[in-house]
Design a protein around this motif. Structure first.
Motif, PDB file in Angstrom:
ATOM      1  N   UNK A 243      91.761  88.736  43.042  1.00 36.22           N
ATOM      2  CA  UNK A 243      92.473  87.615  43.669  1.00 36.22           C
ATOM      3  C   UNK A 243      91.329  86.354  43.671  1.00 36.22           C
ATOM      4  N   UNK A 244      91.845  85.242  43.862  1.00 36.29           N
ATOM      5  CA  UNK A 244      91.103  84.029  43.891  1.00 36.29           C
ATOM      6  C   UNK A 244      91.487  83.218  45.139  1.00 36.29           C
ATOM      7  N   UNK A 245      91.081  81.969  45.487  1.00 32.54           N
ATOM      8  CA  UNK A 245      91.446  81.077  46.440  1.00 32.54           C
ATOM      9  C   UNK A 245      91.178  79.893  45.662  1.00 32.54           C
ATOM     10  N   UNK A 246      92.228  78.883  46.212  1.00 30.21           N
ATOM     11  CA  UNK A 246      92.303  77.533  45.749  1.00 30.21           C
ATOM     12  C   UNK A 246      90.995  76.724  46.500  1.00 30.21           C
ATOM     13  N   UNK A 247      89.778  76.714  46.072  1.00 31.17           N
ATOM     14  CA  UNK A 247      88.760  75.999  46.677  1.00 31.17           C
ATOM     15  C   UNK A 247      88.968  74.311  46.794  1.00 31.17           C
ATOM     16  N   UNK A 248      90.017  73.927  45.962  1.00 31.86           N
ATOM     17  CA  UNK A 248      90.015  72.289  45.930  1.00 31.86           C
ATOM     18  C   UNK A 248      91.158  72.295  47.326  1.00 31.86           C
ATOM     19  N   UNK A 249      92.165  72.907  47.193  1.00 28.61           N
ATOM     20  CA  UNK A 249      92.970  72.814  48.345  1.00 28.61           C
ATOM     21  C   UNK A 249      92.601  72.925  49.658  1.00 28.61           C
ATOM     22  N   UNK A 250      91.829  74.124  49.652  1.00 32.77           N
ATOM     23  CA  UNK A 250      91.209  74.438  50.808  1.00 32.77           C
ATOM     24  C   UNK A 250      89.866  74.253  50.764  1.00 32.77           C
ATOM     25  N   UNK A 251      89.284  73.318  51.584  1.00 33.40           N
ATOM     26  CA  UNK A 251      88.241  72.802  51.518  1.00 33.40           C
ATOM     27  C   UNK A 251      87.719  72.005  52.923  1.00 33.40           C
ATOM     28  N   UNK A 252      86.324  71.833  53.247  1.00 40.40           N
ATOM     29  CA  UNK A 252      86.247  71.354  54.428  1.00 40.40           C
ATOM     30  C   UNK A 252      86.805  69.721  54.615  1.00 40.40           C
ATOM     31  N   UNK A 253      86.858  69.304  55.870  1.00 38.19           N
ATOM     32  CA  UNK A 253      87.187  67.874  55.976  1.00 38.19           C
ATOM     33  C   UNK A 253      86.190  67.383  57.058  1.00 38.19           C
ATOM     34  N   UNK A 254      85.332  66.748  56.501  1.00 41.57           N
ATOM     35  CA  UNK A 254      84.122  66.105  57.604  1.00 41.57           C
ATOM     36  C   UNK A 254      84.823  65.300  58.738  1.00 41.57           C
ATOM     37  N   UNK A 255      85.854  64.729  58.392  1.00 41.79           N
ATOM     38  CA  UNK A 255      86.497  63.802  59.408  1.00 41.79           C
ATOM     39  C   UNK A 255      87.258  64.716  60.674  1.00 41.79           C
ATOM     40  N   UNK A 256      87.269  65.769  60.517  1.00 40.97           N
ATOM     41  CA  UNK A 256      87.858  66.876  61.613  1.00 40.97           C
ATOM     42  C   UNK A 256      86.995  67.545  62.277  1.00 40.97           C
ATOM     43  N   UNK A 257      86.994  67.606  63.451  1.00 42.88           N
ATOM     44  CA  UNK A 257      86.175  68.243  64.370  1.00 42.88           C
ATOM     45  C   UNK A 257      86.763  69.536  64.916  1.00 42.88           C
ATOM     46  N   UNK A 258      85.973  70.736  65.209  1.00 46.31           N
ATOM     47  CA  UNK A 258      86.640  72.004  66.041  1.00 46.31           C
ATOM     48  C   UNK A 258      87.087  71.511  67.154  1.00 46.31           C
ATOM     49  N   UNK A 259      88.068  72.335  67.576  1.00 43.06           N
ATOM     50  CA  UNK A 259      88.869  72.230  68.884  1.00 43.06           C
ATOM     51  C   UNK A 259      87.937  72.129  69.846  1.00 43.06           C
ATOM     52  N   UNK A 260      88.456  71.400  70.981  1.00 43.75           N
ATOM     53  CA  UNK A 260      87.712  71.111  72.315  1.00 43.75           C
ATOM     54  C   UNK A 260      88.846  71.284  73.348  1.00 43.75           C
ATOM     55  N   UNK A 261      88.907  72.589  74.055  1.00 46.35           N
ATOM     56  CA  UNK A 261      88.045  73.573  73.942  1.00 46.35           C
ATOM     57  C   UNK A 261      88.110  74.444  72.987  1.00 46.35           C
ATOM     58  N   UNK A 262      87.192  75.261  72.670  1.00 46.92           N
ATOM     59  CA  UNK A 262      87.476  76.347  71.524  1.00 46.92           C
ATOM     60  C   UNK A 262      88.451  77.144  71.440  1.00 46.92           C
ATOM     61  N   UNK A 263      89.223  76.893  70.104  1.00 49.76           N
ATOM     62  CA  UNK A 263      90.434  77.852  69.954  1.00 49.76           C
ATOM     63  C   UNK A 263      90.037  78.807  68.740  1.00 49.76           C
ATOM     64  N   UNK A 264      90.836  79.819  68.782  1.00 48.53           N
ATOM     65  CA  UNK A 264      90.728  80.573  67.765  1.00 48.53           C
ATOM     66  C   UNK A 264      92.104  80.785  66.968  1.00 48.53           C
ATOM     67  N   UNK A 265      92.200  81.460  65.778  1.00 48.86           N
ATOM     68  CA  UNK A 265      93.552  81.343  65.019  1.00 48.86           C
ATOM     69  C   UNK A 265      93.683  82.599  64.377  1.00 48.86           C
ATOM     70  N   UNK A 266      95.048  82.814  64.227  1.00 48.43           N
ATOM     71  CA  UNK A 266      95.690  84.165  63.547  1.00 48.43           C
ATOM     72  C   UNK A 266      96.744  83.390  62.798  1.00 48.43           C
ATOM     73  N   UNK A 267      96.667  83.791  61.559  1.00 50.17           N
ATOM     74  CA  UNK A 267      97.568  83.219  60.449  1.00 50.17           C
ATOM     75  C   UNK A 267      98.123  84.568  59.774  1.00 50.17           C
ATOM     76  N   UNK A 268      99.586  84.642  59.845  1.00 48.19           N
ATOM     77  CA  UNK A 268     100.054  85.625  58.948  1.00 48.19           C
ATOM     78  C   UNK A 268     101.286  86.188  59.585  1.00 48.19           C
ATOM     79  N   UNK A 269     101.876  87.243  59.260  1.00 47.52           N
ATOM     80  CA  UNK A 269     103.156  87.783  59.495  1.00 47.52           C
ATOM     81  C   UNK A 269     102.919  88.540  60.895  1.00 47.52           C
ATOM     82  N   UNK A 270     103.933  88.328  61.726  1.00 42.26           N
ATOM     83  CA  UNK A 270     103.879  89.132  62.911  1.00 42.26           C
ATOM     84  C   UNK A 270     104.667  90.232  62.837  1.00 42.26           C
ATOM     85  N   UNK A 271     103.849  91.248  62.513  1.00 38.79           N
ATOM     86  CA  UNK A 271     104.235  92.657  62.428  1.00 38.79           C
ATOM     87  C   UNK A 271     103.360  93.397  63.236  1.00 38.79           C
ATOM     88  N   UNK A 272     103.793  94.688  63.514  1.00 39.26           N
ATOM     89  CA  UNK A 272     103.178  95.399  64.569  1.00 39.26           C
ATOM     90  C   UNK A 272     101.734  96.027  63.932  1.00 39.26           C
TER      91      UNK A 272
END
Length: 198
Positions: free
Chosen positions: A1-30
């Motif tokens: 498996x690969x990853x699209x490193x063009x579509x998914x890339x850093x954006x220097x214009x965006x800062x990390x959230x303040x206050x700090x937040x964490x993220x879960x991305x995916x299906x909501x299965x037990x």
């Protein structure tokens, strides 16, 4: 498996959230273990009020997870976003302090690689599939599966050290580039040529 490193890339214009937040991305299965992330947040906010958890995705476990957040007193700190489009997902991956992946097992953990391509480290269960995607201590960290305290401690450490998050994120991006779809295609082609040559 690969990853699209063009579509998914850093954006220097965006800062990390303040206050700090964490993220879960995916299906909501037990079986995904999202309740471990919620329990970890409940422990972490005792020491660091203001921390947040964003949950992006849909599934039949959402109502149970919302109930757990209420029971643990963090309903206001856990944001259930439901389905998000690709642009929103990419923005979330770029601005979170860490992608959380508390699953007991995965084939690959594609959102780990998508986060990495965006320059964001992951905190994941030390479980099959995930330990193949996270280079522990280099592109993120692995924690014992099902251990909210261990996950909370890592979340607190990340929130206290933006420089470390940045360094892990930079290494994660470099790791993701080695796993681009082009790299995956080249490796597959080389393997098939080797087999044909035999």
């Amino acid at each position: 498996p690969g990853v699209d490193s063009v579509a998914y890339r850093p954006d220097p214009s965006l800062d990390r959230t303040d206050p700090p937040s964490f993220l879960y991305v995916g299906r909501l299965r037990r079986y995904k273990g999202v309740e471990v992330a919620i329990a970890a947040l409940a422990l972490a906010v005792v020491s660091r009020p203001g921390l947040r958890l964003q949950v992006a995705g849909t599934g039949e476990d959402r109502s149970r997870l919302e109930g757990i957040a209420r029971e643990l007193g963090v309903a206001d700190a856990v944001e259930f976003l439901g389905f998000v489009d690709e642009a929103t997902k990419t923005r979330l991956l770029r601005t979170t302090w860490a992608n959380l992946f508390p699953s007991p097992k995965e084939g690959r953990g594609i959102t780990i690689m998508e986060a990495a391509a965006c320059g964001t480290p992951s905190i994941a269960s030390n479980s099959p599939g995930l330990r193949d995607s996270v280079v522990d201590g280099v592109t993120g960290v692995l924690v014992p599966h099902g251990d909210p305290r261990a996950l909370a401690d890592r979340m607190l450490a990340f929130a206290a050290s933006p420089d470390r998050v940045g360094a892990l994120g930079k290494a994660a991006r470099e790791h993701a580039l080695r796993h681009s779809w082009d790299a995956a295609a080249d490796a597959t082609e080389a393997h098939l040529q080797e087999l044909a040559g035999r």
